[in-house]
Write an enzyme that holds these catalytic residues in place. Structure first.
Site, short mmCIF file in Angstrom:
data_model
loop_
_atom_site.label_atom_id
_atom_site.label_comp_id
_atom_site.label_asym_id
_atom_site.label_seq_id
_atom_site.Cartn_x
_atom_site.Cartn_y
_atom_site.Cartn_z
N HIS A 22 33.18 -18.71 14.11
CA HIS A 22 32.24 -17.59 14.12
C HIS A 22 31.74 -17.27 15.54
CE1 HIS A 22 28.83 -15.00 13.36
NE2 HIS A 22 28.00 -15.95 13.74
N HIS A 75 25.11 -18.78 20.55
CA HIS A 75 24.03 -18.07 19.85
C HIS A 75 23.47 -18.78 18.62
CE1 HIS A 75 27.06 -16.34 17.06
NE2 HIS A 75 26.04 -16.14 16.25
N GLU A 107 19.64 -22.78 16.48
CA GLU A 107 19.27 -22.60 15.09
C GLU A 107 19.89 -23.68 14.18
OE1 GLU A 107 17.22 -20.47 13.84
OE2 GLU A 107 17.63 -20.87 11.72
N ASP A 108 21.16 -23.96 14.42
CA ASP A 108 21.89 -24.77 13.43
C ASP A 108 22.18 -26.21 13.83
OD1 ASP A 108 21.93 -22.53 11.91
OD2 ASP A 108 23.98 -21.94 12.41
N ASP A 162 27.23 -10.24 16.47
CA ASP A 162 27.05 -11.24 15.42
C ASP A 162 27.09 -10.56 14.05
OD1 ASP A 162 26.36 -13.67 14.23
OD2 ASP A 162 24.20 -13.30 14.45
N ASP A 183 39.39 19.19 5.36
CA ASP A 183 40.22 20.27 5.83
C ASP A 183 39.96 20.61 7.30
OD1 ASP A 183 42.32 21.80 5.02
OD2 ASP A 183 41.08 23.59 4.79
MN MN Z 1 25.78 -15.95 14.08
#
Ligand code: MN
Length: 747
Positions: A60, A85, A89-90, A152, A272
């Protein structure tokens, strides 16, 4: 956590090398070390983590870095931040760790991205709006934060299938509501288009497929027309010795659908219209603008131009930096063809936006100041004291997509403003103090009211008096977010006072009847006065704009909700997809199914879009656990989904024959003797349909009718529409939202 195998390790490294190659190919002297180190840091931090799809998580951040490098075209710092990034957070690493390993700038950007992420997970039921506010605040500090956030989001949208359905709606509507407009505003045209298309695909899978299929079916005929049309232009361009490319501009599924909705016409009419784009490598020693006009002139030697259709974005680029020359000419077979002429530089700016501006920074100061000016504007609105987040978002959003006009001060200074701007907007654009003390305006030397709508080219002089003070109805005279928020700030304190008075007087009146204010009574009052929000109701009562004289009578009135009193909601429990989700709140993960046989009803049909059984619907859970049903393409619902994403429930409406629901249709045609009675007879002969009101207007032999009727479901309604279309003289019959009729009546 599970160990990666050798193949996975190898794939990760290959994916990274690709990012690096893209970066180095456009920045041969670039900071390769930084990019490598950021990747290794992130790879090691996310080691063993997997995405919902099962692949290693690091894919990711790598994909986000690729978007940053390739599609947005940013440099080493941004690519490094894209890799990093999700680290804070993770994983266990902190912003300080990143700052220590890299530098303060990178630490700051990652911190901004982390804060934004935190905000989404904390917000439960509402306050998504707070998050957007934070997003925009962070953006105005360092625009790279928002560009990485967009990248992201783009990757998350590209891989959205793995999410549970209700999360898909939330993410898709949020994307449509804020990220697509933001990308537009930052000039990321291709990304904006893709975000819109992806959101649309998840929100309306069937419609998406139908339109996509129609595009494919018409491809051959279009290609043939395009060849025929562009051949003579190509020859002429070669004669003029241009290095160029002509491409057919293919409309996106979403933009076609949107045009169908706005113009209320079928696919064929939208599709069209042909459009082509000429992109050329400018010749040296002649400015690009002149070359654009030369090409335009060469094309109009071949095809006749449509008068008044030239759009010159060369002399004054749009605020997002867009430059091009647009025109329309008459092509073969009597078809109008839109033409866009751009230099290679203009084209890159049009597609990649902000980042491309930096690249060409030198000679084109104007573009940058336009963007800077806009950012300054955002900051100003955000910094106004206690600006309400949801309100702000509304105003801000209204300004994101608007077209622009150019107006001038008495001294000839140009100001770019949104279309629909008024003289009063202009006053606030100059300075809020000028706005507050404005007493009138002169446009092209003539006195005009403050509500006067400005046109491109107007010269505006604002008249002020130090004693003047804003009036409350000014809010109706302005359209810009800036002016609105300035006026609102001033009246907010006032408003709160009247709201308190209003609430008190409702309670007093109710206690005379031995009642207290509750949701049911509130809903009755809102419906009676046709007001959407309780604050608005309290305010209007407090200000004595509306009175409670008839309160006992109002309380006895039937509210539209009564109609659906006999229905109930059955909870299905989690469906297959949601089963894999972590459940934080049980309520959110159920799909509700609406059927006719139980009595403890707890849902309402939204007034904005009047869904009926058979429509694609979505539900919102209120605080009292009741559910509001909207059509899934209702603009109000899209707004709600993005602002209060947490309370979305998937809903399904089983077909009913027992009950009827309000629906509105609009009929157009040629007026003739007996037309009205033909229509009325046909409708009253339909056993399942009941008319409530009929309005007819005739002018110059054409009539327009708006009919409110009760129908059991979409099937019956469609049958009726088909029958109406067979009446001689009727041109169109469309189902419309109630809003349309209201605005019509006002005129
Ligand atoms: Mn992310």
């Amino acid at each position: 956590m599970s160990e990666f195998n050798d193949i996975e390790h190898q794939e990760i490294n290959e994916a990274f090398e690709q990012v690096l190659n893209v970066y180095l190919s456009s920045n041969p002297q670039g900071n390769e070390t930084l990019v490598r180190e950021a990747f290794h840091f992130a790879n090691q931090a996310h080691m063993g983590m997997r995405r919902k799809s099962g692949e290693p998580y690091i894919f990711h951040p790598i994909a986000v870095a690729m978007i940053i490098a390739k599609e947005i075209g940013l440099g080493a710092t941004s690519i490094a931040c894209a890799f990093l990034h999700d680290v804070v957070e993770d994983t266990e690493y902190t912003v300080e760790d990143i700052e220590g390993t890299f530098n303060a700038k990178i630490g700051g950007i990652v911190d901004g991205l982390t804060k934004l992420k935190g905000a989404t997970t904390i917000s439960t039921d509402s306050l998504q709006a707070e998050y957007f506010k934070k997003l925009l605040l962070t953006m105005s500090e360092d625009i790279r934060v928002i560009l990485i956030k967009i990248a992201d989001r783009l990757h998350n949208m590209r891989t959205l299938e793995v999410m549970a359905a209700h999360k898909q709606y939330k993410i898709a509507s949020e994307t449509l509501f804020i990220y697509a407009p933001l990308s537009h505003r930052l000039g990321l045209h291709l990304i904006k288009k893709e975000l819109e298309d992806l959101s649309f695909k998840f929100d309306h899978p069937e419609t998406y497929k139908i339109i996509e299929g129609k595009i494919e079916a018409t491809e051959k005929a279009r290609a043939a027309f395009f060849d025929k049309f562009s051949q003579p232009i190509k020859e002429r361009m070669k004669l003029l010795d241009f290095d160029f490319a002509i491409t057919e501009r293919v409309k996106s599924v979403y933009s076609i659908w949107q045009k169908m909705q706005v113009k209320k016409v079928p696919f064929e009419e939208i599709y069209d219209i042909f459009a082509i784009r000429v992109v050329f490598e400018p010749k040296l020693y002649m400015n690009e603008k002149t070359q654009c006009w030369n090409i335009y002139s060469a094309i109009t030697d071949i095809y006749t131009p449509k008068p008044d259709r030239i759009r010159d974005w060369l002399s004054s680029p749009k605020a997002n930096g867009y430059e091009a020359l647009h025109g329309t000419v008459m092509g073969p077979k009597g078809k109008w063809v839109e033409i866009q002429i751009r230099s290679a530089r203009m084209n890159e700016v049009a597609e990649k936006g902000y980042a491309a501006h930096w690249k060409y920074k030198g000679g084109h100061e104007l573009n940058e100041t336009a963007l800077e000016r806009w950012l300054k504007n955002v900051r100003e609105v955000l910094e106004s004291p206690d600006s309400d987040a949801v309100e702000f978002l509304d105003d801000f959003k209204a300004n994101l997509f608007s077209n622009e006009i150019m107006v001038f001060t008495p001294k000839g200074q140009m100001k770019i403003m949104a279309q629909e701007s008024t003289a009063l907007d202009f006053a606030f654009e100059i300075h809020s103090e000028v706005g507050y003390h404005c007493i009138g305006a002169k446009v092209n030397h003539k006195t005009v009211p403050l509500s006067y709508k400005l046109k491109s080219g107007d010269q505006v002089e604002i008249l002020t008096s130090p004693k003047a003070k804003p009036a409350e109805d000014w809010i109706d005279y302005v359209t810009s977010g800036k002016a609105k928020s300035k006026i609102k700030d001033l009246f907010k304190a006032d408003r709160k006072k009247f709201m308190r008075i209003g609430e008190k007087s409702i309670q007093e009146e109710l206690s005379k009847l031995k009642l207290t204010l509750n949701t049911r009574i509130l809903k009755k009052l809102l419906a009676h006065f046709d007001i959407q929000k309780r604050d608005e109701l309290f305010f209007k009562i407090g200000k004595e704009i509306i009175t409670l004289e008839d309160l006992p009578k109002i309380l006895k009135e039937k509210t539209p909700n009564k109609l659906v009193k006999y229905w109930t909601l059955q909870f299905w429990g989690t469906n297959k997809k949601t089963g894999t989700e972590k459940k934080k709140n049980n309520k959110k993960d159920v799909k509700v199914r609406i059927t006719d046989d139980s009595e403890d009803i707890s849902y309402h049909i939204a007034h904005c879009c009047h869904p009926i059984p058979g429509d694609d619907v979505v539900g919102f859970r209120n605080e009292d656990n009741s559910i509001d049903l909207h059509k899934r393409d209702c603009s109000e619902a899209i707004k709600l989904m993005s602002s209060y994403g947490g309370s979305i429930v998937e809903a399904e409406w089983a077909t009913h024959k027992l009950m009827s629901f309000l629906s509105v249709i609009k009929i157009n045609g040629i007026d003739r003797m007996g037309m009205l009675s033909n229509i009325a007879n046909l409708i009253s002969n339909e056993h399942a349909v009941n008319m409530r009101t009929v309005q007819f207007e005739t002018f110059d032999g054409i009539f327009e009718g708006v009919i409110h009727l009760y129908v059991p479901n979409t099937e019956e309604l469609n049958n009726l529409i088909l029958k109406l279309l067979k009446i001689k003289g009727i041109n169109s019959v469309l189902r419309i939202e109630n809003k349309d009729t209201k605005s019509k009546n006002k005129k």
